[in-house]
Design an enzyme around this catalytic site. Structure first.
Site, PDB file in Angstrom:
ATOM      1  N   ASP A 381       0.861  -1.172   0.000  1.00  0.00           N
ATOM      2  CA  ASP A 381       0.000   0.000   0.000  1.00  0.00           C
ATOM      3  C   ASP A 381       0.906   1.234   0.000  1.00  0.00           C
ATOM      4  OD1 ASP A 381      -2.340   1.582   0.348  1.00  0.00           O
ATOM      5  OD2 ASP A 381      -1.856   1.738   2.473  1.00  0.00           O
ATOM      6  N   ASP A 580      -1.411  -0.841   6.140  1.00  0.00           N
ATOM      7  CA  ASP A 580      -1.621  -0.366   7.509  1.00  0.00           C
ATOM      8  C   ASP A 580      -3.042   0.097   7.807  1.00  0.00           C
ATOM      9  OD1 ASP A 580      -1.700   2.044   6.109  1.00  0.00           O
ATOM     10  OD2 ASP A 580      -0.838   3.143   7.797  1.00  0.00           O
ATOM     11  N   ASP A 584      -6.901  -2.146   3.865  1.00  0.00           N
ATOM     12  CA  ASP A 584      -5.928  -3.172   3.472  1.00  0.00           C
ATOM     13  C   ASP A 584      -6.258  -4.546   4.060  1.00  0.00           C
ATOM     14  OD1 ASP A 584      -4.286  -1.352   2.066  1.00  0.00           O
ATOM     15  OD2 ASP A 584      -3.426  -0.660   3.955  1.00  0.00           O
TER      16      ASP A 584
END
Length: 689
Positions: A381, A580, A584
């Site tokens: 990410d 995080d 996600d």
């Protein structure tokens, strides 16, 4: 070794017979009741074992001791050793039979019982034995073998228990990091040192130069550098000022800080790390399940080999045939060591998880350790993973009747209900400008695309182009400004009010200083990196270009990230996902190994198998190295255990006798059995280095 076995207080496992480990070790090395008990039994009976051994080996040369007297003396000397010192072995042997879980104690219990029981009968009723059992003027007895087997097994257990205690050293070291007291500041300005367990959330605490930070908190006054290496493995101190977060048990530098206690007791970062490490140490590696199945059938096979050895030697061996039969059968039972098989992977897992925690890597379970070394593709990410995750307001542009200040005020009012770091940057900027924010009604977080709600009676939405498309709103009038900001690495969110475009808000999130070196190191290690972000394509391209990431995907919803991982897995790749945020979580769960940033949300960390305490991607290389070393260590342990038994059992059965005239004494078999377990534990402890 069997995590499903639980009881209050110390004891032995009903399946494998090994001592149970405390679920959570204490900071001080606790007194091990089994170690204390076995030490007492060993040292009290060792003189008796040595005496019966000397009597058995040299008794025939002592003129004033007759054969019968010598036999009865051996019985008297060995009985306390076998019946008192060896009593725990017999209890565990009976438990293994009752629980239908054959283990090392099954073999030792049967072996010692056979040697001692036969010798007692031969001493008390020698007339029932045929002449072929006679040697040196008496029926052959093996009191010294039974006594020495018990003493050597106790010695092996003492060595093993001492070595096993070192596997909890990492947890004890972590527990020992917390200070015992904290300096609390009262409302009247008075200060007093209080025990740490009396500190409550909201208390103001002073951290003086050179002291440890007592709990997780926020800096209210002062400035200092804090050494966080005990949690992150990073040696460079971190500067802390007002509003900065500090972690309990980290070391304050030369400045003085006043902090507000935010998390205390079991909610602190350190306490959660200890819980994760303990949980991982109790988990079972897939390799262990194979070893357990082998160990079960192995014990049954050893019993069969011992019986076959007894019959073959008794019927076809040289005189005294039945004496050889008993000796070889007992040797087979004693030398076989399923204990080494059982210890092979749990010891490696316990040491490795502790070692990983010391460098800021938390494995949730043993399976994650075993899998991690195979990872060849990493999906990352952007926000909070490659970037700081603490974005700052960049710009706001109005459209139609809305000016930039009104766009910022409405967006901040709506974002008050969002947990996203981009939302926090917008709200912070509005409050710093002194804007009066309204409360949002009917607030809804649309994971991965934005938020919507009602502000002052108007329908408001804030999000990316995917959200605008869902609402049938055309953001093309602001496309040029949006692309310019994205090219600068900013994230752009469009604001819609009552189904019309009101403007855009841009937030910039700087790339982490560690991200560039981490990406280069991962790529050098042969890991293919793919960036997947909910931000626009232009922003994704800007960040990917700055970091040298060739493959990237922008404007991805949570399900899109999960689909991307599924596609990569179907291509035969072993995929890890690092993220995080809440958005996600599906991708973290879909990956072969999910990696959460320790700076992220609880949802992300609960979905991942690995957590990087400081959120530094370089921790992935550390985790991969530890994974590879641990799996090698497991294989070495299992390989040694299999090889040892494959060689030892046939020799004990007497296969070398026809060629070399070599037989293995039960006493030598007991020594080899004890040392095999100790060697497995010793090899696992190498992982600490």
């Amino acid at each position: 070794m069997h995590p499903e076995v639980r009881q209050v207080g110390p004891g032995t496992c009903p399946k494998c017979g090994m001592a149970l480990e405390p679920e959570m070790p204490t900071a001080d090395e606790e007194d091990n009741p089994e170690l204390h008990d076995f030490s007492r039994r060993f040292w009290w009976t060792l003189p008796l074992t040595l005496a019966v051994l000397v009597l058995a080996m040299f008794g025939q040369h002592i003129a004033f001791i007759t054969v019968d007297v010598r036999t009865w003396l051996e019985l008297a000397l060995s009985a306390p050793v076998v019946l008192w010192a060896g009593w725990p072995f017999f209890v565990r042997c009976v438990q293994s039979v009752r629980n239908r879980s054959p283990n090392m104690w099954t073999l030792i219990g049967i072996g010692v019982s056979a040697a001692f029981g036969y010798s007692v009968v031969a001493t008390a009723a020698p007339e029932i034995f045929p002449a072929s059992f006679h040697e040196h003027g008496r029926i052959g007895v093996y009191f010294e073998a039974a006594a020495v087997i018990v003493s050597l097994t106790l010695l092996g257990q003492l060595l093993e228990l001492r070595a096993r205690s070192k596997t909890s050293a990492a947890i004890r070291a972590l527990l020992g990091l917390s200070p015992k007291t904290a300096r609390r500041i009262f409302d009247d300005g008075q200060e007093e040192d209080v025990p740490l367990d009396e500190v409550k959330a909201g208390d103001r605490l002073r951290v003086r130069p050179g002291e440890k930070v007592p709990v997780d908190g926020t800096v209210l006054e002062g400035r200092s550098s804090v050494d966080e290496s005990m949690l992150t493995g990073e040696p460079v101190p971190v500067e802390k000022g007002v509003d900065a977060k500090v972690i309990g048990a980290t070391m304050n530098g030369t400045g003085s800080l006043v902090i507000r206690a935010d998390e205390v007791g079991g909610n602190t970062v350190l306490a959660q790390i200890v819980q994760l490490v303990a949980q991982a140490q109790r988990s079972r590696a897939p390799m262990q399940r194979m070893a357990d199945k082998v160990a079960f059938w192995f014990v049954l096979a050893v019993l069969a080999v011992a019986l076959a050895s007894f019959v073959v030697w008794g019927l076809f061996g040289p005189e005294p045939a039945w004496t050889f039969a008993i000796l070889n059968a007992v040797s087979v039972l004693i030398i076989a060591c399923p204990c080494a098989l059982g210890l092979a992977t749990p010891m490696s897992v316990m040491v490795a998880t502790g070692r990983a925690a010391n460098v800021g890597v938390l494995f949730r379970d043993a399976e994650a350790i075993e899998r991690f070394r195979r990872i060849d593709t990493l999906v990352v990410d952007k926000t909070g993973t490659l970037t700081e995750g603490r974005p700052a307001f960049h710009d706001a542009i109005g459209a139609g009747d809305f000016d930039s200040d009104e766009v910022l005020r409405i967006a901040a009012s709506l974002d008050q209900g969002s947990e996203h770091p981009l939302a926090a940057a917008i709200v912070t900027e509005a409050r710093e400008r002194g804007m009066s924010l309204e409360s949002a009604g009917d607030f809804e977080s649309l994971t991965g695309i934005g938020v919507r709600g009602r502000i002052g009676g108007r329908e408001v939405a804030l999000g990316n182009t995917a959200l605008m498309s869902e609402l049938s709103i055309d953001p093309s009038s602001l496309r040029d400004e949006a692309e310019r900001m994205r090219g600068e690495g900013a994230s752009v969110m469009f604001l819609a009010v009552d189904a019309g475009l009101a403007g855009l808000v841009a937030v910039a999130d700087p790339v982490k200083p560690s991200a560039g070196p981490a990406v280069q190191a991962l790529q050098a290690a042969g890991i293919h990196i793919v960036m997947a972000t909910g931000d626009g394509e232009t922003t994704a391209r800007a960040v990917a270009g700055a970091l040298g990431i060739e493959h990237f995907h922008g404007e991805m919803r949570p399900e899109g990230k999960a689909d991307l991982i599924g596609r990569l897995k179907r291509e035969g790749r072993q995929v890890a996902m690092a993220g995080d945020g809440i958005n996600d979580a599906p991708a973290l769960a879909a990956a072969d190994v999910g990696i959460a940033m320790g700076t992220g949300t609880d949802v992300a960390m609960s979905s991942a198998q690995v957590t990087l305490v400081k959120g530094d991607l370089r921790g992935i290389l550390r985790a991969r190295k530890i994974s590879g070393a641990t799996v090698r260590n497991m294989r070495q342990n299992l390989g040694f255990a299999f090889l040892y038994n494959a060689i030892g059992v046939p020799i004990a059965a007497g296969v070398l006798y026809p060629v070399f005239g070599l037989l293995l004494s039960p006493m030598i078999a007991a020594l080899a059995m004890s040392l095999s377990s100790v060697s497995v534990v010793g090899n696992a402890l190498r992982l600490r280095r």
